[in-house]
Enzyme design. Structure first.
Site, PDB file in Angstrom:
ATOM      1  N   HIS A  18       0.865  -1.185   0.000  1.00 14.40           N
ATOM      2  CA  HIS A  18       0.000   0.000   0.000  1.00 14.40           C
ATOM      3  C   HIS A  18       0.897   1.229   0.000  1.00 14.40           C
ATOM      4  O   HIS A  18       2.124   1.102  -0.068  1.00 14.40           O
ATOM      5  CB  HIS A  18      -1.008  -0.040   1.151  1.00 14.40           C
ATOM      6  CG  HIS A  18      -0.442  -0.085   2.539  1.00 14.40           C
ATOM      7  ND1 HIS A  18       0.436   0.854   3.023  1.00 14.40           N
ATOM      8  CD2 HIS A  18      -0.620  -0.973   3.566  1.00 14.40           C
ATOM      9  CE1 HIS A  18       0.748   0.579   4.273  1.00 14.40           C
ATOM     10  NE2 HIS A  18       0.132  -0.542   4.627  1.00 14.40           N
ATOM     11  N   HIS A  21       4.090   1.391   2.291  1.00 11.85           N
ATOM     12  CA  HIS A  21       5.279   0.665   1.810  1.00 11.85           C
ATOM     13  C   HIS A  21       5.894   1.408   0.625  1.00 11.85           C
ATOM     14  O   HIS A  21       7.116   1.500   0.498  1.00 11.85           O
ATOM     15  CB  HIS A  21       4.914  -0.756   1.355  1.00 11.85           C
ATOM     16  CG  HIS A  21       4.167  -1.548   2.381  1.00 11.85           C
ATOM     17  ND1 HIS A  21       2.844  -1.895   2.215  1.00 11.85           N
ATOM     18  CD2 HIS A  21       4.542  -2.040   3.587  1.00 11.85           C
ATOM     19  CE1 HIS A  21       2.437  -2.575   3.268  1.00 11.85           C
ATOM     20  NE2 HIS A  21       3.444  -2.670   4.127  1.00 11.85           N
ATOM     21  N   CYS A 127       2.605 -11.152  20.013  1.00  9.97           N
ATOM     22  CA  CYS A 127       1.677 -10.541  19.056  1.00  9.97           C
ATOM     23  C   CYS A 127       2.076 -10.997  17.662  1.00  9.97           C
ATOM     24  O   CYS A 127       3.185 -10.705  17.217  1.00  9.97           O
ATOM     25  CB  CYS A 127       1.699  -9.020  19.158  1.00  9.97           C
ATOM     26  SG  CYS A 127       0.801  -8.248  17.780  1.00  9.97           S
ATOM     27  N   CYS A 130       2.904  -8.032  15.258  1.00 10.53           N
ATOM     28  CA  CYS A 130       4.268  -7.508  15.397  1.00 10.53           C
ATOM     29  C   CYS A 130       5.299  -8.592  15.122  1.00 10.53           C
ATOM     30  O   CYS A 130       6.448  -8.300  14.888  1.00 10.53           O
ATOM     31  CB  CYS A 130       4.553  -7.004  16.810  1.00 10.53           C
ATOM     32  SG  CYS A 130       3.509  -5.677  17.381  1.00 10.53           S
ATOM     33  N   CYS A 144      -2.806  -5.368  21.388  1.00  8.40           N
ATOM     34  CA  CYS A 144      -1.605  -4.690  20.889  1.00  8.40           C
ATOM     35  C   CYS A 144      -2.084  -3.403  20.224  1.00  8.40           C
ATOM     36  O   CYS A 144      -2.938  -3.447  19.338  1.00  8.40           O
ATOM     37  CB  CYS A 144      -0.887  -5.571  19.874  1.00  8.40           C
ATOM     38  SG  CYS A 144       0.150  -4.632  18.742  1.00  8.40           S
ATOM     39  N   HIS A 147      -1.700  -3.324  16.282  1.00  4.24           N
ATOM     40  CA  HIS A 147      -2.461  -4.249  15.428  1.00  4.24           C
ATOM     41  C   HIS A 147      -3.893  -4.493  15.888  1.00  4.24           C
ATOM     42  O   HIS A 147      -4.631  -5.231  15.237  1.00  4.24           O
ATOM     43  CB  HIS A 147      -1.695  -5.578  15.299  1.00  4.24           C
ATOM     44  CG  HIS A 147      -0.385  -5.396  14.605  1.00  4.24           C
ATOM     45  ND1 HIS A 147       0.798  -5.210  15.279  1.00  4.24           N
ATOM     46  CD2 HIS A 147      -0.097  -5.324  13.297  1.00  4.24           C
ATOM     47  CE1 HIS A 147       1.767  -5.022  14.405  1.00  4.24           C
ATOM     48  NE2 HIS A 147       1.256  -5.097  13.200  1.00  4.24           N
ATOM     49  N   LYS A 285      -6.043   5.547  10.033  1.00  4.52           N
ATOM     50  CA  LYS A 285      -5.032   4.490   9.947  1.00  4.52           C
ATOM     51  C   LYS A 285      -5.319   3.632   8.706  1.00  4.52           C
ATOM     52  O   LYS A 285      -6.474   3.337   8.413  1.00  4.52           O
ATOM     53  CB  LYS A 285      -5.162   3.641  11.218  1.00  4.52           C
ATOM     54  CG  LYS A 285      -4.150   2.548  11.347  1.00  4.52           C
ATOM     55  CD  LYS A 285      -4.399   1.835  12.680  1.00  4.52           C
ATOM     56  CE  LYS A 285      -3.516   0.700  12.899  1.00  4.52           C
ATOM     57  NZ  LYS A 285      -3.171  -0.390  12.478  1.00  4.52           N
ATOM     58  N   LYS A 288      -7.181  -2.735   6.453  1.00  9.01           N
ATOM     59  CA  LYS A 288      -8.066  -3.533   5.609  1.00  9.01           C
ATOM     60  C   LYS A 288      -9.511  -3.395   6.082  1.00  9.01           C
ATOM     61  O   LYS A 288     -10.426  -3.231   5.290  1.00  9.01           O
ATOM     62  CB  LYS A 288      -7.651  -5.007   5.714  1.00  9.01           C
ATOM     63  CG  LYS A 288      -7.130  -5.557   4.417  1.00  9.01           C
ATOM     64  CD  LYS A 288      -6.933  -7.051   4.572  1.00  9.01           C
ATOM     65  CE  LYS A 288      -6.243  -7.630   3.357  1.00  9.01           C
ATOM     66  NZ  LYS A 288      -5.826  -9.007   3.559  1.00  9.01           N
TER      67      LYS A 288
END
Ligand code: ME8
Length: 497
Positions: A18, A21, A127, A130, A144, A147, A285, A288
């Protein structure tokens, strides 16, 4: 020849890239291209972190029984995305490659020979987002925070790495090398974390099928972070890396665990680690479940890779968090790229074609204008040296802005009738400014630079060319054409996946 080794994180393959990255990879590409243009021996490494439980989960979700086949299909998509964005990497590492496994074994062996690996029991939380152990006090509402997932409670007999043994050395290195971790806020964050106490880390996990087995103990799989970090040593001749580009999410792995591993194994430490901020989409954020994961390929198709590269670098102050919205991208495209840069270049080239038969006219070089431009180019260099990539691009745009003002104040369309020498000199200087822009743009917007080079009839081979007004009278330019087309508001869409 000076060498310059630059890396991006190697990304997980639970999804396609996305814009987050894309952002890190584009920035790394700008620096790789800039250093190449300066004649340095550049090695730019990127790749994929495939040995994660996330790979297995994603493969299963998508109905794959052969995990490697899933990894191969994803790798193809990542490689395609980087091609679309003009990413000029020199090597692409995949952690399922045999060359990578050998590399991991070598590091593991060295650390073991140092006496820094021992067997122990890990009891606590893990996690999977992570891919790391997490403590109770890091949780927010039992999850977490990064995430939004509940970690797994585990009790495992693992091999541990004596990270705590390197606490003082790591801290000492950070304190005596202020540029080692950038920006400063991240450096302070790492320092206070270390000062808070550094524990040994578990570097293997039992009962994990997918991944690299531990040397001499196939019941254990190497922890995916230990595995992944080793990728940076792949081009051994280029080590130490000049810059590791990462974002703030993976700061501790790179600034604490990785230096610890390298110190133990007897390698030099990387020269710089730069952790940039996080991008949001429309202030949310990227996730998905929120359905706002924008595929860079969609943006490339609609606007071009260079427009996206420009936008991301210019919009986000490098090091800070930033926001992506298609509306702001369009504003920058219309108001800056089309109205300022594109307009200036097009005016100069079409005037040269229409009034001077496509030849750079005979005239007087404006030394003051040349010196002023030279100063701006030097400023761009200084900013890039300091990794201030957004300001460097901003400075570049002031060159185009200044070009427009210069053209406007000479009024060559009027002067051509009464003072033809003035018009000719104006165009000689402006054509030289277009050449400077063409060279300086090359690291940031490589296709635009190549297009401009063609229109100007020049070849960009070195950054040095940005420092000179050396386009001579009589030089024949190519065929002018519009470099940026505006996109109107009603053409806004938002394709997400
Ligand atoms: O952490 N904004 O992989 P990963 C800006 N495999 N950058 C972002 C971003 C966002 N919203 N989201 C992701 C891993 N990134 C490990 C790395 S390296 C030895 C192993 C970028 O796929 C940013 O560079 O989760 C971030 O650090 C990285 O992707 C995390 O990628």
């Amino acid at each position: 020849m000076a060498k310059f080794y630059i890396t991006t994180p190697i990304y997980y393959i639970n999804a396609v890239p996305h814009i987050g990255h894309a952002y890190t990879t584009i920035v790394a590409d700008v620096f790789a291209r800039w250093h190449r243009l300066r004649g340095e021996d550049v090695f730019f490494l990127t790749g994929l972190d495939e040995n994660s439980v996330k790979t297995v989960q994603a493969a299963k979700e998508q109905g794959f029984t052969d995990i490697q086949a899933y990894a191969d299909s994803l790798a193809k998509l990542w490689i395609e995305a980087w091609k679309l964005l003009g990413i000029s990497y020199d090597d692409f590492v995949r952690t399922t490659q045999e060359r990578h496994r050998r590399n991991v074994y070598e590091l593991f062996k060295r650390i073991k020979e140092r006496g820094d690996i021992y067997k122990g029991v890990y009891e606590g939380l893990y996690c999977e987002g992570c891919e790391a152990y997490i403590t109770e006090d890091e949780l927010v509402d039992g999850k977490c925070p990064l995430h939004q997932k509940k970690p797994k409670r585990v009790r495992e007999e693992n091999y541990f790495f004596k990270l705590s043994k390197y606490r003082d050395k790591i801290l000492g290195h950070i304190e005596s090398n202020p540029g080692f971790i950038q920006p400063e806020a991240r450096r302070n964050e790492v320092v206070s974390f270390i000062k808070g106490g550094l524990k040994d880390v578990s570097i293997t996990r039992p009962k994990i099928e997918w991944g690299i087995k531990t040397p001499d103990d196939p019941t254990q799989t190497i922890w995916v972070w230990f595995d992944a970090l080793c990728n940076y040593l792949l081009p051994q001749d280029y080590w130490p890396a000049d810059i590791h580009f990462i974002a703030k999410d993976i700061l501790r792995f790179h600034c604490i665990v990785w230096p610890g591993m390298l110190l133990s194994a007897g390698y030099e430490l990387p020269k710089r680690i730069f952790a940039h901020g996080f991008l949001t989409v429309e202030r949310k954020k990227i996730s998905k479940s929120l359905g706002n994961v924008i595929d860079p390929a969609y943006l490339v198709e609609k606007y071009s890779a260079d427009v996206l590269r420009y936008f991301l670098i210019r919009e986000v102050s490098f090091g800070q968090d930033g926001d992506f919205s298609e509306r702001s991208l369009r504003t920058r495209l219309n108001d800056e790229l089309a109205d300022v840069l594109g307009n200036f270049v097009h005016r100069v080239l079409t005037f040269t074609r229409d009034r001077f038969g496509g030849e750079v006219p005979e005239g007087k070089l404006d030394k003051k204008f040349e010196a002023e431009t030279h100063e701006r180019v030097q400023k761009i260099e200084q900013l890039l040296e300091k990794l201030k990539v957004s300001q460097a691009l901003e400075e570049l745009m002031t060159i185009a802005k200044r070009g427009n003002e210069y053209f406007q104040s000479c009024k060559p369309w009027e002067a051509i009738k009464s003072e033809p020498e003035k018009a000719a000199s104006c165009l000689l200087n402006c054509a030289n400014l277009v050449k400077v822009l063409c060279v300086a743009l090359a690291p940031f917007m490589p296709s635009t630079s190549a297009n401009l080079a063609k229109q100007l009839g020049v070849k960009v081979t070195s950054w040095e060319q940005a420092r000179q007004f050396d386009l001579k009278p009589g030089h024949q330019i190519g065929k002018p054409s519009v470099i940026f087309t505006k996109v109107e508001a009603n053409n806004l869409g938002s394709k997400v996946r």
